[in-house]
Design an enzyme around this catalytic site. Sequence first.
Site, short mmCIF file in Angstrom:
data_model
loop_
_atom_site.label_atom_id
_atom_site.label_comp_id
_atom_site.label_asym_id
_atom_site.label_seq_id
_atom_site.Cartn_x
_atom_site.Cartn_y
_atom_site.Cartn_z
CG ASP A 158 7.83 106.89 88.26
OD1 ASP A 158 6.76 107.50 88.53
OD2 ASP A 158 8.89 107.11 88.87
N GLY A 174 4.17 111.42 84.47
CA GLY A 174 3.31 110.23 84.48
C GLY A 174 2.17 110.23 83.49
CG ASP A 232 -1.82 108.36 96.39
OD1 ASP A 232 -2.66 107.58 96.85
OD2 ASP A 232 -0.69 108.47 96.86
CB THR A 233 -2.76 112.58 98.85
OG1 THR A 233 -2.00 113.43 98.00
CG2 THR A 233 -1.87 111.49 99.44
CE LYS A 260 -2.64 104.71 94.11
NZ LYS A 260 -1.30 104.71 94.73
NE ARG A 296 8.45 108.25 84.19
CZ ARG A 296 7.80 108.82 85.21
NH1 ARG A 296 6.51 108.72 85.30
NH2 ARG A 296 8.49 109.47 86.13
CD GLU A 329 -1.98 113.73 88.41
OE1 GLU A 329 -1.16 113.20 87.64
OE2 GLU A 329 -1.75 113.93 89.60
CG ASP A 330 0.08 109.58 86.48
OD1 ASP A 330 -0.40 110.42 87.27
OD2 ASP A 330 1.25 109.16 86.58
P1 IMP Z 1 -1.17 112.93 94.75
O1 IMP Z 1 -0.66 114.32 94.65
O2 IMP Z 1 -0.94 112.32 96.13
O3 IMP Z 1 -2.60 112.78 94.31
O4 IMP Z 1 -0.27 112.03 93.82
C1 IMP Z 1 -0.41 112.05 92.44
C2 IMP Z 1 0.87 111.71 91.76
O5 IMP Z 1 1.59 110.71 92.47
C3 IMP Z 1 0.59 111.13 90.38
O6 IMP Z 1 0.71 112.11 89.40
C4 IMP Z 1 1.67 110.09 90.22
O7 IMP Z 1 2.79 110.65 89.60
C5 IMP Z 1 2.04 109.69 91.63
N1 IMP Z 1 1.39 108.43 92.03
C6 IMP Z 1 0.35 108.26 92.87
N2 IMP Z 1 0.05 106.97 93.02
C7 IMP Z 1 0.93 106.29 92.26
C8 IMP Z 1 1.11 104.89 91.99
O8 IMP Z 1 0.42 103.99 92.48
N3 IMP Z 1 2.13 104.59 91.12
C9 IMP Z 1 2.92 105.54 90.53
N4 IMP Z 1 2.77 106.84 90.75
C10 IMP Z 1 1.78 107.22 91.61
#
Ligand code: IMP
Length: 192
Positions: free
Chosen positions: A172, A57, A115-116, A143, A178, A111-112
Amino acid sequence: MKENSIISPDHRIRVHDRTFRPYIRKDEIEEMVREIALGINRDFAGEELTVLVILKGAMVFASDLIRQLTIPITVEFTKASSYGNAMKSSGTLSIEGLLTEVTDRNVMIIEDIVDTGTTIRELIKHLSGLHPKSITVAALLSKPSMHTESQTTVDYVGREIAPDFVVGYGMDYAGQGRQLDAVWVASEETIA
Ligand code: IMP
């Protein structure tokens, strides 16, 4: 006329099986990337940086960002995935190809979108054991309401957004979208 200005708020696109509406324009993204690069160039003046790009991403964001960095950098890649084909993090993370030569280096995770926060937390945990000089995180989007731990720190962030699902600019949905040069958000509507 800029390409963006012809995308109306009513415009809809389909990616895989979902409909998306305009969210962040290309020129807004360019400004966000510029601001992040300015901050990094300022904060790391006189230093060297190893940027660790999280595939897939972050590839688009990273390629724009590094071309605006004026400090000496090296670029490394790692692949981390937690989403699979879904629009929600699975909570479990697989990390492949993580570099190990980070001792005494300034490492910046690119990082793109955070999220969590699981991805960056797990990477930071792993990298910390390798004794780098510093670890920082740059993300185009974050987020905050989705972060599962309060100490999820994103040092450089383009924009904090609501807990919506977005695609484009490297991000994606089920492997698609992408290549879009703007960011689009999932819409509840369906295209007839
Ligand atoms: P985390 O580990 O929950 O913080 O998720 C991070 C990863 O989830 C990012 O590197 C993205 O690849 C993917 N991701 C999180 N949110 C989105 C979204 O809204 N669209 C697409 N990919 C996302």
